[in-house]
Scaffold this active site. Structure first.
Site, mmCIF file in Angstrom:
data_model
loop_
_atom_site.group_PDB
_atom_site.id
_atom_site.type_symbol
_atom_site.label_atom_id
_atom_site.label_comp_id
_atom_site.label_asym_id
_atom_site.label_seq_id
_atom_site.Cartn_x
_atom_site.Cartn_y
_atom_site.Cartn_z
ATOM 1 C CE LYS A 269 -4.361 -1.772 1.595
ATOM 2 N NZ LYS A 269 -5.437 -1.766 2.573
ATOM 3 C CE LYS B 7 -7.356 -10.138 -1.041
ATOM 4 N NZ LYS B 7 -7.155 -9.638 0.327
ATOM 5 C CE LYS C 49 -16.542 -1.618 -3.230
ATOM 6 N NZ LYS C 49 -17.950 -1.621 -3.070
HETATM 7 P P1 AMP Z 1 -11.651 -7.423 3.736
HETATM 8 O O1 AMP Z 1 -12.919 -7.476 2.969
HETATM 9 O O2 AMP Z 1 -10.436 -7.260 2.866
HETATM 10 O O3 AMP Z 1 -11.697 -6.476 4.924
HETATM 11 O O4 AMP Z 1 -11.443 -8.868 4.366
HETATM 12 C C1 AMP Z 1 -12.317 -9.395 5.322
HETATM 13 C C2 AMP Z 1 -11.978 -10.835 5.586
HETATM 14 O O5 AMP Z 1 -12.180 -11.617 4.407
HETATM 15 C C3 AMP Z 1 -10.535 -11.086 6.003
HETATM 16 O O6 AMP Z 1 -10.521 -12.145 6.937
HETATM 17 C C4 AMP Z 1 -9.867 -11.527 4.733
HETATM 18 O O7 AMP Z 1 -8.776 -12.377 4.992
HETATM 19 C C5 AMP Z 1 -10.986 -12.285 4.030
HETATM 20 N N1 AMP Z 1 -10.888 -12.187 2.555
HETATM 21 C C6 AMP Z 1 -10.954 -11.057 1.794
HETATM 22 N N2 AMP Z 1 -10.816 -11.341 0.486
HETATM 23 C C7 AMP Z 1 -10.669 -12.694 0.401
HETATM 24 C C8 AMP Z 1 -10.485 -13.622 -0.677
HETATM 25 N N3 AMP Z 1 -10.435 -13.214 -1.940
HETATM 26 N N4 AMP Z 1 -10.364 -14.933 -0.373
HETATM 27 C C9 AMP Z 1 -10.418 -15.359 0.910
HETATM 28 N N5 AMP Z 1 -10.588 -14.551 1.971
HETATM 29 C C10 AMP Z 1 -10.714 -13.237 1.737
#
Ligand code: AMP
Ligand code: TRP
Length: 335
Positions: free
Chosen positions: A112, A192, A195
């Site tokens: 970042k 990955k 969003k």
């Molecule tokens: P975030 O939406 O980035 O705040 O992530 C929220 C939770 O979802 C965290 O525990 C991340 O590790 C998990 N997470 C986000 N994106 C993914 C993905 N593409 N695959 C698996 N876990 C995810």
């Protein structure tokens, strides 16, 4: 019994990546772990430039989505991070124990910080606040996706350091709890699902929208013609089948792919059906919450009250151990 804590940034609606990687697991864990804490981490969401009106809308959207996904306020504690000021208080304490080098080594920080001209110190401190989130509730189990493992290592170091310095076994060393789908790839099959990369399927998308996204989605790149045999193990669509379709259906898909019995479109159609089946009840619950938005506010108010009570107790004890308890007249002459 172990105490569960996890957090999610208010990035608006949930997508199938963070749903399968984390939130689906939370919904299951609340059944066996009464009082599990799930937090919308809005203070984590302000480390970059942002619009307050957009943040406001996203905080609402995330709280509503979590309830729609199945978080039950009667079982779990759902709350907004900024409603519990002790998160930032403990975070300050932890900054005094954290080596700068450990923070600079964090992959997320490195990624970042490359993208901004001037690096806010908050971006560096992000994982310190995350450690405070978890340890404020003395949680030992943190259900997250694979990308959070490094941050949890830091939380364990911090717990260990604080315990050693203040002579108490007060903080547990929190461990990640991963799901079978620890990392969902985006529809491009390259990175990955996230969003910020625009490669997601939202949890609230309609059947048509889901299909419009699945249709062009990446499959096994070596399967050019329908008659080519496919390799499920390298196909992102197959990974999604494993997450959404039943065991028998997955075995069937596997066979049809390897023998070129089905083309990728056939396979995607079956996946779309499985997804619609799992996501329809979530969409229905979201609609019910739109009709009765007060339920979202009530859940957050109850959650914040419970979390605040726990947080205050921890901070009273932490301040006590650290010599920061209420000032009293010294019994011996002051030194
Ligand atoms: P975030 O939406 O980035 O705040 O992530 C929220 C939770 O979802 C965290 O525990 C991340 O590790 C998990 N997470 C986000 N994106 C993914 C993905 N593409 N695959 C698996 N876990 C995810
Ligand atoms: N950093 C996490 C993410 O990006 C969100 C988060 C903040 C979190 N505090 C937490 C996750 C505490 C688990 C526990 O997904």
């Amino acid at each position: 019994m172990s105490r569960i804590f996890s957090g999610i940034q208010p990035s608006g609606e949930l997508h199938i990546g963070n749903y399968l990687g984390a939130v689906k697991n939370w919904v299951q864990l609340q059944e066996t772990h009464a009082g599990a804490l799930f937090c919308v981490v809005d203070y984590h969401a302000i480390t970059g430039a942002y619009d307050p009106a957009v943040l406001r809308a996203r905080r609402w959207g995330m709280a509503k989505s979590l309830l729609a996904a199945g978080i039950d306020p009667a079982k779990a504690v759902l709350f907004m991070q900024s409603d519990v000021p002790e998160h930032t208080e403990l975070s300050w304490i932890f900054t005094t124990l954290t080596p700068l080098g450990d923070l600079e080594r964090q992959t997320q920080f490195k990624d970042k910080s490359l993208k901004v001209e001037s690096i806010p110190a908050g971006l560096l401190m992000y994982p310190v606040l995350q450690s405070a989130d978890i340890l404020l509730y003395r949680a030992d189990t943190v259900p997250v996706g694979e990308d959070q493992i490094q941050h949890l290592e830091l939380a364990r170091d911090t717990a260990r350091k604080w315990n050693a310095k203040f002579g108490q076994e007060y903080f547990p060393e929190p461990k990640p709890l991963l799901t079978p789908t620890r990392r969902i790839m985006g529809l491009d099959g390259q990175s990955k699902m996230s969003k910020s990369l625009g490669n997601t399927i939202g949890l609230m998308e309609s059947d048509d929208e889901i299909w419009a996204k699945l249709r062009p989605a990446m499959t096994d790149p070596q399967r050019v013609r329908k008659t080519d045999a496919g390799r499920p193990e390298v196909c992102n669509i197959f990974q999604l089948h494993k997450a959404f379709s039943g065991v028998e259906a997955v075995a069937h898909v596997d066979g049809q792919c390897r023998t070129a019995g089905w083309g990728c479109m056939d396979c995607k159609k079956v996946l779309a059906e499985s997804m619609v089946q799992e996501l329809t009840p979530i969409r229905r619950r979201a609609e019910a919450l739109d009709a009765e938005p007060q339920r979202v506010l009530d859940a957050l108010a109850d959650g914040a009250a419970t979390a605040r009570g726990l947080a205050r107790d921890t901070m009273r004890e932490v301040r006590g151990y650290m010599g920061l308890d209420p000032v009293v007249i010294p019994s011996a002459p002051a030194v």
